[in-house]
Structures are given as structure tokens and as C-alpha cells.
Write a protein that holds these residues in place. Structure first.
Motif, PDB file in Angstrom:
ATOM      1  N   SER A 104      26.682 -22.671  23.920  1.00  0.00           N
ATOM      2  CA  SER A 104      26.461 -21.290  23.467  1.00  0.00           C
ATOM      3  C   SER A 104      26.379 -20.353  24.677  1.00  0.00           C
ATOM      4  CB  SER A 104      25.162 -21.174  22.664  1.00  0.00           C
ATOM      5  OG  SER A 104      24.048 -21.368  23.506  1.00  0.00           O
ATOM      6  N   ILE A 128      33.429 -26.710  21.859  1.00  0.00           N
ATOM      7  CA  ILE A 128      33.913 -26.011  20.667  1.00  0.00           C
ATOM      8  C   ILE A 128      33.702 -26.894  19.441  1.00  0.00           C
ATOM      9  CG2 ILE A 128      35.944 -24.995  19.544  1.00  0.00           C
ATOM     10  CD1 ILE A 128      37.022 -24.486  22.407  1.00  0.00           C
ATOM     11  N   ASN A 129      33.090 -26.344  18.443  1.00  0.00           N
ATOM     12  CA  ASN A 129      32.868 -27.040  17.173  1.00  0.00           C
ATOM     13  C   ASN A 129      34.124 -26.806  16.335  1.00  0.00           C
ATOM     14  OD1 ASN A 129      31.904 -28.119  14.804  1.00  0.00           O
ATOM     15  ND2 ASN A 129      30.086 -26.813  14.704  1.00  0.00           N
ATOM     16  N   SER A 130      35.148 -27.600  16.644  1.00  0.00           N
ATOM     17  CA  SER A 130      36.501 -27.259  16.193  1.00  0.00           C
ATOM     18  C   SER A 130      36.678 -27.330  14.680  1.00  0.00           C
ATOM     19  CB  SER A 130      37.525 -28.148  16.885  1.00  0.00           C
ATOM     20  OG  SER A 130      37.165 -29.498  16.741  1.00  0.00           O
ATOM     21  N   ASP A 132      34.158 -26.607  12.651  1.00  0.00           N
ATOM     22  CA  ASP A 132      33.027 -25.819  12.131  1.00  0.00           C
ATOM     23  C   ASP A 132      32.067 -26.678  11.306  1.00  0.00           C
ATOM     24  OD1 ASP A 132      32.871 -23.173  13.064  1.00  0.00           O
ATOM     25  OD2 ASP A 132      34.661 -22.614  11.916  1.00  0.00           O
ATOM     26  N   GLU A 133      31.651 -27.817  11.857  1.00  0.00           N
ATOM     27  CA  GLU A 133      30.754 -28.716  11.135  1.00  0.00           C
ATOM     28  C   GLU A 133      29.298 -28.356  11.431  1.00  0.00           C
ATOM     29  OE1 GLU A 133      32.892 -32.994  11.158  1.00  0.00           O
ATOM     30  OE2 GLU A 133      33.008 -31.887  13.033  1.00  0.00           O
ATOM     31  N   GLU A 134      28.481 -28.362  10.385  1.00  0.00           N
ATOM     32  CA  GLU A 134      27.078 -27.989  10.542  1.00  0.00           C
ATOM     33  C   GLU A 134      26.311 -28.946  11.446  1.00  0.00           C
ATOM     34  OE1 GLU A 134      24.700 -27.206   7.007  1.00  0.00           O
ATOM     35  OE2 GLU A 134      26.241 -25.726   6.468  1.00  0.00           O
ATOM     36  N   SER A 140      32.019 -21.719  17.463  1.00  0.00           N
ATOM     37  CA  SER A 140      33.076 -21.720  16.462  1.00  0.00           C
ATOM     38  C   SER A 140      34.407 -21.358  17.120  1.00  0.00           C
ATOM     39  CB  SER A 140      32.722 -20.704  15.382  1.00  0.00           C
ATOM     40  OG  SER A 140      33.873 -20.371  14.652  1.00  0.00           O
ATOM     41  N   LYS A 142      36.541 -19.446  16.165  1.00  0.00           N
ATOM     42  CA  LYS A 142      36.788 -18.009  16.001  1.00  0.00           C
ATOM     43  C   LYS A 142      36.279 -17.180  17.181  1.00  0.00           C
ATOM     44  CE  LYS A 142      34.915 -18.085  11.679  1.00  0.00           C
ATOM     45  NZ  LYS A 142      35.016 -19.480  11.254  1.00  0.00           N
ATOM     46  N   SER A 165      35.629 -30.954  22.857  1.00  0.00           N
ATOM     47  CA  SER A 165      35.384 -31.067  21.420  1.00  0.00           C
ATOM     48  C   SER A 165      35.176 -32.521  21.033  1.00  0.00           C
ATOM     49  CB  SER A 165      36.573 -30.535  20.607  1.00  0.00           C
ATOM     50  OG  SER A 165      36.435 -29.157  20.363  1.00  0.00           O
ATOM     51  N   SER A 179      41.560 -30.799  13.989  1.00  0.00           N
ATOM     52  CA  SER A 179      40.444 -30.344  14.819  1.00  0.00           C
ATOM     53  C   SER A 179      40.828 -30.406  16.303  1.00  0.00           C
ATOM     54  CB  SER A 179      39.169 -31.151  14.517  1.00  0.00           C
ATOM     55  OG  SER A 179      39.245 -32.471  14.990  1.00  0.00           O
ATOM     56  N   THR A 182      43.230 -27.518  17.059  1.00  0.00           N
ATOM     57  CA  THR A 182      42.503 -26.242  17.148  1.00  0.00           C
ATOM     58  C   THR A 182      41.969 -26.042  18.564  1.00  0.00           C
ATOM     59  OG1 THR A 182      41.871 -26.336  14.829  1.00  0.00           O
ATOM     60  CG2 THR A 182      40.481 -24.982  16.260  1.00  0.00           C
TER      61      THR A 182
END
Ligand SMILES: *Cc1c(COP(=O)(O)O)cnc(C)c1O
Length: 226
Positions: A104, A128-130, A132-134, A140, A142, A165, A179, A182
Motif C-alpha cells: 500500500s 498487486i492483488n491481481s 482483487d481477492e479479499e 487493486s 485499477k 503478484s 491474474s 493482469t
């Protein structure tokens, strides 16, 4: 793990890496990081003797214990785990070759602050949380490029070297591949900003990751198996 097993494990990984990277290009070089988080100091030493030089840990305390115990060997130590803010100073003092898990802008600012105080610099990758997993850390897709630029601008003591990733958590190879793609796409956009490493692929998916453009893999269980 005995020497013979370590040599075979390493040979098997290298053979697979060679196959995967040559399918991309003979100029595509892949670096192998041996993730030793579940392994003993003795096993790291055996794998070192078999030829492996770069190792990674996911806990600051384990990195400290193992790197200090093995300080006579010219091992390159990587950090791949979630970094808690109260462990930042300890990690800086261990002077890792590369932190894969900067997840972050907030953490980057905190790390940068502590690096400034110690007048040090450290190399890191943006995680990168490619998919978008919780359950996973990382930014993200994005906002990845924007965050990368913000870290470059606001954190001069962090030397950003690329992205990391973890493949999507599923058995579905298509989703894992998406993933990786991405992250690779983001990496390609960051190359003009100095990105050098696209760290993707673990024991179960490193050939797929290389096929998607990874140039740094993090393999643990398959390298250290008995
Ligand atoms: C444990 C770990 C690895 C290695 O996983 P294996 O499946 O044992 O190869 C790679 N990357 C990270 C971030 C890890 O925590």
C-alpha cells in the motif's frame, strides 16, 4: 533433505524454468528465489551447496534468525511476507536484497520515513492483488500504476523495481492465467518508469507464470521437498 534430493529438486525446477522461458525467448531470463519459510537452516545450507543463492522469507523474525545463522554464506535474502509497521525497523536493519510485498502507499510512506531516519535505501516491488481477492494483500490493479507513481514521487528512499503478484487462489488455470496477465500488463506499463522485475509464480504455477511473462519466481515446497 539430503544433498542428492536438493540437487534433484533444483535440477527439476531449473529444467522446467528453462523450458518455459525458452518458449518466450532465449533472452527472457528468470530468477529463482527459494522460499525457505517452512525450511530449516540445515536445508537452506544444503540447497545453497546444490547451487541456489537467493532465498526468501515471509516473517521478519525468521529472516533475522536464518540470515544471521547463515551470514558466512553469500546468500541474497528476499522478503515476501506481509510487513507489519512495528517490524519495519527490524527489516531495514536486515538489509534485504528485495522486498516483494510493499502492499500500500500507506506502508510505503511509513517505510520511507524510517529509511530516511536511518539514511538508508531499500529495493522493493509493489504487490498487486491481481484478482482483487479479499484474502490477499496488495493494491487493486485499477490503482496500481497510480500508486506506483505516487511511491516514486513521495518515497525517494524506496527504490521501486517492479511488481509482485500471487496467482489467483483457484484450481481453474484460466483464472490464474488471467491474474498473471493482469499483473504483466501493469508491469509492461511500468518498465519506462524503471520496473525490472515481474515476480509471479510459486511451486504450483511457475511455468504458467513464466508463460505470462514473469521473470522472477518464488518457489518453496517443490524446492525443499524430501
Ligand atoms: C510461501 C510463499 C511462496 C512459495 O510457495 P510454494 O507454494 O511453497 O512454492 C511464494 N510467495 C509467497 C509470497 C509465499 O508466501
Amino acid at each position: 533433505m539430503d544433498k542428492k534430493t536438493a540437487t534433484k529438486n533444483l535440477d527439476d525446477v531449473i529444467t522446467k524454468v528453462e523450458g518455459a522461458r525458452l518458449r518466450i525467448s532465449e533472452h527472457h531470463i528468470v530468477k529463482i528465489i527459494g522460499i525457505s519459510k517452512y525450511s530449516s537452516i540445515e536445508d537452506i545450507k544444503i540447497l545453497y551447496e546444490a547451487g541456489q543463492r537467493a532465498f526468501g522469507e515471509n516473517k521478519v523474525q525468521d529472516l533475522k534468525t536464518k540470515s544471521e545463522e547463515l551470514k558466512d554464506l553469500p546468500i541474497e535474502w528476499h522478503f515476501v511476507g506481509t510487513l507489519q509497521k512495528n517490524k519495519i525497523n527490524n527489516l531495514i536493519d536486515l538489509n534485504p536484497t528485495l522486498i516483494h510485498s510493499l502492499d500500500s502507499l500507506d506502508l510505503a510512506i511509513e517505510l520511507n520515513k524510517k529509511l530516511e531516519i536511518k539514511n538508508k535505501k531499500l529495493s522493493a516491488l509493489l504487490q498487486i492483488n491481481s484478482a482483487d481477492e479479499e484474502t490477499k494483500s496488495g493494491v487493486s490493479p485499477k490503482v496500481a500504476i497510480e500508486t506506483y507513481k505516487q511511491i516514486i514521487e513521495q518515497c525517494p528512499n524506496i527504490l521501486l523495481k517492479g511488481v509482485m503478484s500471487i496467482g489467483a487462489h483457484t484450481e481453474d488455470e484460466k483464472i490464474i492465467k488471467e491474474s498473471f496477465k493482469t499483473t504483466k500488463k501493469i508491469y509492461d506499463e511500468l518498465v519506462p518508469l524503471g520496473a525490472k522485475y515481474c515476480s509471479m509464480g510459486m511451486s504450483s504455477d511457475f511455468e504458467l507464470a513464466i508463460a505470462c511473462g514473469s521473470n522472477m519466481i518464488r518457489v518453496g515446497s517443490t524446492l525443499f521437498k524430501d
